[in-house]
Design a protein around this motif. Structure first.
Motif, PDB file in Angstrom:
ATOM      1  N   CYS A  58       0.823  -1.209   0.000  1.00  0.00           N
ATOM      2  CA  CYS A  58       0.000   0.000   0.000  1.00  0.00           C
ATOM      3  C   CYS A  58       0.860   1.263   0.000  1.00  0.00           C
ATOM      4  CB  CYS A  58      -0.873  -0.039   1.242  1.00  0.00           C
ATOM      5  SG  CYS A  58      -1.817   1.451   1.538  1.00  0.00           S
ATOM      6  N   HIS A  60       0.387   4.029   1.309  1.00  0.00           N
ATOM      7  CA  HIS A  60       0.390   4.822   2.537  1.00  0.00           C
ATOM      8  C   HIS A  60       1.574   4.479   3.439  1.00  0.00           C
ATOM      9  CE1 HIS A  60      -1.276   5.437   6.804  1.00  0.00           C
ATOM     10  NE2 HIS A  60      -0.777   6.579   6.376  1.00  0.00           N
ATOM     11  N   SER A  61       1.718   3.171   3.715  1.00  0.00           N
ATOM     12  CA  SER A  61       2.769   2.810   4.655  1.00  0.00           C
ATOM     13  C   SER A  61       3.263   1.393   4.414  1.00  0.00           C
ATOM     14  CB  SER A  61       2.219   2.966   6.077  1.00  0.00           C
ATOM     15  OG  SER A  61       3.269   3.068   7.005  1.00  0.00           O
ATOM     16  N   GLY A  62       3.006   0.883   3.211  1.00  0.00           N
ATOM     17  CA  GLY A  62       3.520  -0.436   2.858  1.00  0.00           C
ATOM     18  C   GLY A  62       2.643  -1.596   3.306  1.00  0.00           C
ATOM     19  N   GLY A  63       1.370  -1.337   3.584  1.00  0.00           N
ATOM     20  CA  GLY A  63       0.439  -2.380   4.045  1.00  0.00           C
ATOM     21  C   GLY A  63       0.276  -3.511   3.033  1.00  0.00           C
ATOM     22  N   CYS A  81      -7.060  -1.335   2.276  1.00  0.00           N
ATOM     23  CA  CYS A  81      -5.840  -1.794   2.934  1.00  0.00           C
ATOM     24  C   CYS A  81      -6.163  -2.235   4.362  1.00  0.00           C
ATOM     25  CB  CYS A  81      -4.794  -0.687   2.944  1.00  0.00           C
ATOM     26  SG  CYS A  81      -3.274  -1.182   3.781  1.00  0.00           S
ATOM     27  N   TRP A  83      -4.308  -2.336   6.884  1.00  0.00           N
ATOM     28  CA  TRP A  83      -3.565  -1.659   7.951  1.00  0.00           C
ATOM     29  C   TRP A  83      -4.293  -0.413   8.465  1.00  0.00           C
ATOM     30  CZ3 TRP A  83       2.472  -1.829   7.054  1.00  0.00           C
ATOM     31  CH2 TRP A  83       2.883  -3.171   7.064  1.00  0.00           C
ATOM     32  N   HIS A  84      -4.663   0.513   7.594  1.00  0.00           N
ATOM     33  CA  HIS A  84      -5.341   1.741   8.054  1.00  0.00           C
ATOM     34  C   HIS A  84      -6.568   2.061   7.207  1.00  0.00           C
ATOM     35  CE1 HIS A  84      -0.880   2.112   8.579  1.00  0.00           C
ATOM     36  NE2 HIS A  84      -1.244   2.247   9.837  1.00  0.00           N
ATOM     37  N   LYS A  85      -7.029   1.066   6.466  1.00  0.00           N
ATOM     38  CA  LYS A  85      -8.310   1.150   5.739  1.00  0.00           C
ATOM     39  C   LYS A  85      -8.333   2.166   4.588  1.00  0.00           C
ATOM     40  CE  LYS A  85      -9.881  -1.895   8.614  1.00  0.00           C
ATOM     41  NZ  LYS A  85      -9.732  -3.286   8.179  1.00  0.00           N
ATOM     42  N   TYR A  86      -7.175   2.503   4.069  1.00  0.00           N
ATOM     43  CA  TYR A  86      -7.177   3.350   2.870  1.00  0.00           C
ATOM     44  C   TYR A  86      -7.851   2.594   1.728  1.00  0.00           C
ATOM     45  CZ  TYR A  86      -4.078   7.057   4.592  1.00  0.00           C
ATOM     46  OH  TYR A  86      -3.526   8.111   5.267  1.00  0.00           O
TER      47      TYR A  86
HETATM   48 FE1  FES Z   1      -2.320   0.927   3.842  1.00  0.00          FE
HETATM   49 FE2  FES Z   1      -1.863   2.518   5.894  1.00  0.00          FE
HETATM   50  S1  FES Z   1      -0.544   1.075   5.006  1.00  0.00           S
HETATM   51  S2  FES Z   1      -3.667   2.238   4.793  1.00  0.00           S
END
Ligand code: FES
Length: 159
Positions: A58, A60-63, A81, A83-86
């Motif tokens: 992902c 955002h942060s590699g999710g 995602c 991890w943080h639902k992006y």
């Molecule tokens: Fe995907 Fe944060 S890593 S939403």
């Protein structure tokens, strides 16, 4: 190529295409991840009769997108995602978010907006039941590129 005639469907894929697997196997698995061309971790997924390919981690942060649910937002299919639902559109790799016009209004009115393309989407080709990915070679940086380095590849991913 100097020819503008499209090749017959049985011709081998272009050299830039990389074999991922048999379509039947991918459909059965639903999701497949693969290191393509020794340089790119790609997620191939099957959803509602369609194959999609994108960077695996992902933007955002590699999710771990391979563990994300697929849902429709504003009429667009997205991977969410874990991890943080992006939310990332499957077709374009756009990041979607819910915007509020007027934070003082009651009831609050929200609507979906796009942050633009954030996740690199790759091209899928099917030839005689075999599935190939052609890496998207757009020269502009896309945010998900950040997580395609050796550093992230060697880190064991949490689910
Ligand atoms: Fe995907 Fe944060 S890593 S939403």
């Amino acid at each position: 190529s100097s020819s503008s005639t499209p090749p017959p469907s049985s011709s081998p894929p272009a050299p830039s295409s990389h074999f991922i697997g048999k379509k039947d196997d991918i459909v059965k698995a639903g999701r497949v991840t693969k290191l393509v061309n020794g340089c790119r971790d790609v997620l191939v997924l099957y959803h509602q009769g369609q194959l999609h390919a994108m960077d695996m981690r992902c933007y955002h942060s590699g999710g771990t997108l391979q563990h994300g649910d697929i849902e429709e937002f504003n009429g667009r299919l997205c991977i969410v995602c874990p991890w943080h639902k992006y939310k990332i559109t499957l077709a374009e790799g756009e990041g979607l978010y819910q915007a509020v016009d007027d934070p003082t209004a009651r009831p609050l009115r929200t609507h979906w907006r796009s942050k633009g393309v954030k996740q690199r989407i790759h091209k899928i080709t099917e030839v005689n039941g075999d599935v190939y990915v052609t890496l998207n070679d757009c020269a502009e940086t896309i945010e998900s590129d950040t997580y395609q380095t050796e550093r992230y590849r060697s880190v064991p991913l949490k689910a």
